[in-house]
Design an enzyme around this catalytic site. Structure first.
Site, PDB file in Angstrom:
ATOM      1  N   ASP A 125      34.057  35.655  32.899  1.00 14.43           N
ATOM      2  CA  ASP A 125      35.177  36.060  33.940  1.00 14.43           C
ATOM      3  C   ASP A 125      35.221  36.302  34.858  1.00 14.43           C
ATOM      4  OD1 ASP A 125      37.802  37.407  31.796  1.00 14.43           O
ATOM      5  OD2 ASP A 125      38.211  37.982  34.081  1.00 14.43           O
TER       6      ASP A 125
ATOM      7  N   CYS B  59      47.266  34.017  28.263  1.00 15.28           N
ATOM      8  CA  CYS B  59      47.794  33.141  27.256  1.00 15.28           C
ATOM      9  C   CYS B  59      49.103  32.797  28.109  1.00 15.28           C
ATOM     10  CB  CYS B  59      48.318  34.596  26.295  1.00 15.28           C
ATOM     11  SG  CYS B  59      48.312  35.763  26.892  1.00 15.28           S
TER      12      CYS B  59
ATOM     13  N   GLY C 180      35.528  42.807  26.406  1.00 10.34           N
ATOM     14  CA  GLY C 180      34.627  42.492  25.437  1.00 10.34           C
ATOM     15  C   GLY C 180      35.452  42.632  24.065  1.00 10.34           C
TER      16      GLY C 180
ATOM     17  N   SER D 193      38.887  33.263  24.172  1.00  6.29           N
ATOM     18  CA  SER D 193      40.502  33.831  24.200  1.00  6.29           C
ATOM     19  C   SER D 193      41.329  33.472  26.017  1.00  6.29           C
ATOM     20  CB  SER D 193      40.253  35.718  24.074  1.00  6.29           C
ATOM     21  OG  SER D 193      39.060  35.937  25.253  1.00  6.29           O
TER      22      SER D 193
ATOM     23  N   SER E  69      43.410  42.391  26.313  1.00 12.62           N
ATOM     24  CA  SER E  69      42.158  42.174  25.544  1.00 12.62           C
ATOM     25  C   SER E  69      42.968  41.793  23.783  1.00 12.62           C
ATOM     26  CB  SER E  69      41.824  43.329  25.254  1.00 12.62           C
ATOM     27  OG  SER E  69      40.658  43.839  24.632  1.00 12.62           O
TER      28      SER E  69
ATOM     29  N   ILE F  42      35.421  29.675  35.296  1.00 14.28           N
ATOM     30  CA  ILE F  42      34.810  28.655  34.265  1.00 14.28           C
ATOM     31  C   ILE F  42      35.344  27.270  34.899  1.00 14.28           C
ATOM     32  CG2 ILE F  42      35.227  28.222  32.170  1.00 14.28           C
ATOM     33  CD1 ILE F  42      36.070  30.579  31.203  1.00 14.28           C
TER      34      ILE F  42
HETATM   35  C1  LIG Z   1      43.548  36.839  27.430  1.00 15.92           C
HETATM   36  S1  LIG Z   1      42.439  37.444  28.774  1.00 15.92           S
HETATM   37  C2  LIG Z   1      40.862  37.892  27.101  1.00 15.92           C
HETATM   38  C3  LIG Z   1      40.460  39.108  26.950  1.00 15.92           C
HETATM   39  C4  LIG Z   1      39.015  39.913  26.756  1.00 15.92           C
HETATM   40  N1  LIG Z   1      38.843  39.043  25.454  1.00 15.92           N
HETATM   41  C5  LIG Z   1      39.064  40.815  25.963  1.00 15.92           C
HETATM   42  O1  LIG Z   1      38.787  41.546  24.871  1.00 15.92           O
HETATM   43  O2  LIG Z   1      39.426  41.791  26.976  1.00 15.92           O
HETATM   44  C6  LIG Z   1      41.609  36.562  29.446  1.00 15.92           C
HETATM   45  C7  LIG Z   1      41.035  36.566  30.298  1.00 15.92           C
HETATM   46  O3  LIG Z   1      40.492  34.974  30.770  1.00 15.92           O
HETATM   47  C8  LIG Z   1      40.117  35.468  32.521  1.00 15.92           C
HETATM   48  N2  LIG Z   1      40.181  34.435  33.827  1.00 15.92           N
HETATM   49  C9  LIG Z   1      41.588  33.494  32.993  1.00 15.92           C
HETATM   50  N3  LIG Z   1      41.646  32.902  33.781  1.00 15.92           N
HETATM   51  C10 LIG Z   1      40.133  32.286  34.197  1.00 15.92           C
HETATM   52  C11 LIG Z   1      38.978  31.264  34.718  1.00 15.92           C
HETATM   53  N4  LIG Z   1      39.225  30.222  35.092  1.00 15.92           N
HETATM   54  N5  LIG Z   1      37.606  31.448  34.718  1.00 15.92           N
HETATM   55  C12 LIG Z   1      37.087  32.980  33.812  1.00 15.92           C
HETATM   56  N6  LIG Z   1      37.599  33.934  33.450  1.00 15.92           N
HETATM   57  C13 LIG Z   1      39.274  33.389  33.715  1.00 15.92           C
HETATM   58  C14 LIG Z   1      41.251  36.817  32.971  1.00 15.92           C
HETATM   59  O4  LIG Z   1      40.214  37.697  34.040  1.00 15.92           O
HETATM   60  C15 LIG Z   1      41.287  37.531  31.651  1.00 15.92           C
HETATM   61  O5  LIG Z   1      40.110  38.598  31.385  1.00 15.92           O
END
Ligand SMILES: C[S@@+](CC[C@H](N)C(=O)[O-])C[C@H]1O[C@@H](n2cnc3c(N)ncnc32)[C@H](O)[C@@H]1O
Length: 371
Positions: free
Chosen positions: A35, A83, A15, A80, A355, A61
């Protein structure tokens, strides 16, 4: 004009974007947070959904159709995405990487939505390296074809006076005819359209000690870097990997904390040398198994303690990991952010490493939504 934004948070993790939006000075509501990760979602719910509605959508997603996203008629999308396809140490496969698929899907969703339900504002965060990727190319052409104005930035919190490096790519977009104000006074290393990074320390950089907690004896033990870790890797390891990552309470910098922090010792984020009196570089460049370490030691008392075995020699440095609370404070999470008790230490570090810098994103959201 005060507006109540309708916000979607993609890849919501724990979050960080939600906190950044709340702190941005703009009003509105997070309608849904997407997520796939169970643990991240549990932490998100623990902090945001205690009483109210559960906004977490635990779905891939990729699997959600554009009609679903369109139905929210959200005004702001915060994204986000993972990466790994873009990290400089990875294979940099960009769009060809399986993990880029969901973000490409989000772009398709945007292209297929009814115009009236398209977000007016978007913010995308990713690692440095994204700006040269094929995914960024696809993002820009999609935004341009849909009549969005956009700006791109490479920003590290250190530019805002926070003693931490976390250089990240950011893209802000607004639907035309909205336009960006020409300057962003609070962040002066911001460059329109061509991302560029000028490392320049803010003159008001805080010190690491501003973020440290007081640890009791058992916590101190939990976070202490064990001598066996240092000795196991030996002198060369210490010289090449530790010195650049060691900071002191008075330091005005620290390395980016990544998801492997604590799990691996090397190059995953800074560790703290609580003993301010010893010059780390001199310490590691001497033979730490003999009394020559004395040359690196300032006080007479510490000299006496330092001359015995390698293990006890290292011990005088008083090296420890940053705690998860200290890392969350450095990232700009509010004090009331916390983890459910059963979430392990490794998971906490992992989630924080994944995050965002809440402080940087807060300012970018404020800038993006200013009208
Ligand atoms: C770079 S992190 C983002 C973190 C977030 N902004 C935070 O503050 O913690 C990427 C997130 O994307 C989620 N994720 C990756 N592929 C996904 C998908 N296909 N559908 C949903 N969530 C996904 C991962 O579980 C991860 O928590």
């Amino acid at each position: 004009m005060v507006r109540n934004h309708r916000v979607l948070e993609f890849y919501s993790g724990i979050g960080g974007m939600h906190y950044a939006f709340k702190a941005s000075g703009h009003t509105g509501e997070i309608l849904a947070a997407f997520d796939i990760n169970n643990t991240a979602n549990e932490v998100y719910r623990y902090n945001f959904c205690k009483e109210g509605r559960d906004v977490v959508v635990q779905r891939n997603i990729d699997s959600l159709p554009y009609t679903y996203f369109s139905s929210f008629a959200a005004t702001l999308w915060l994204l986000s995405p993972p990466c790994q396809p873009y990290t400089r140490t990875g294979l940099q496969k960009g769009c060809a990487d399986e993990r880029a698929k969901s973000f490409l899907h989000v772009m398709d969703v945007l292209g297929n939505m009814e115009r009236e339900n398209m977000p007016e504002f978007l913010l995308v965060e990713n690692v440095r390296g994204f700006e040269t990727s094929s995914t960024r190319g696809a993002l820009i052409s999609r935004l341009t074809s849909l009549n969005y104005a956009y700006q791109e930035f490479l920003i590290s919190p250190i530019q805002l006076g926070i003693p931490n490096s976390r250089l990240r790519y950011y893209l802000l977009a607004k639907k035309l005819p909205r336009a960006f104000s020409p300057a962003l006074p609070a962040i002066d290393q911001v460059h329109n359209h061509i991302p560029r990074y000028i490392p320049e320390r803010s003159s008001h950089t805080k010190q690491i000690k501003d973020y440290l907690e007081k640890l009791d004896a058992s916590e101190g033990e939990k976070y202490r870097i064990k001598e066996k870790t240092l000795v196991k890797y030996g002198q060369l390891f210490a010289v090449y990997f530790f010195i650049k990552d060691v900071v002191k309470p008075s330091s005005q910098q620290s390395c980016c904390f990544t998801k492997g922090y604590y799990h691996y010792v090397e190059a995953r984020g800074s560790i703290i040398q609580m003993n301010e009196d010893i010059d780390t570089t001199a310490f590691f460049s001497t033979d730490t198994t003999t009394s020559t370490v004395a040359a690196a030691t300032v006080g007479a008392d510490t000299v006496a303690t330092s001359a015995s075995t390698a293990a006890s020699t290292y011990a005088i440095l008083n090296l420890r990991y940053f705690t998860p609370s200290e890392i969350s404070a450095i990232l700009g999470f509010p004090r009331d952010f916390s983890f459910p008790e059963h979430i392990s230490l490794k998971q906490r570090y992992r989630l924080l490493g994944n995050s965002i810098s809440v402080e940087v994103v807060k300012r970018l959201i404020a800038y993006l939504l200013d009208e």
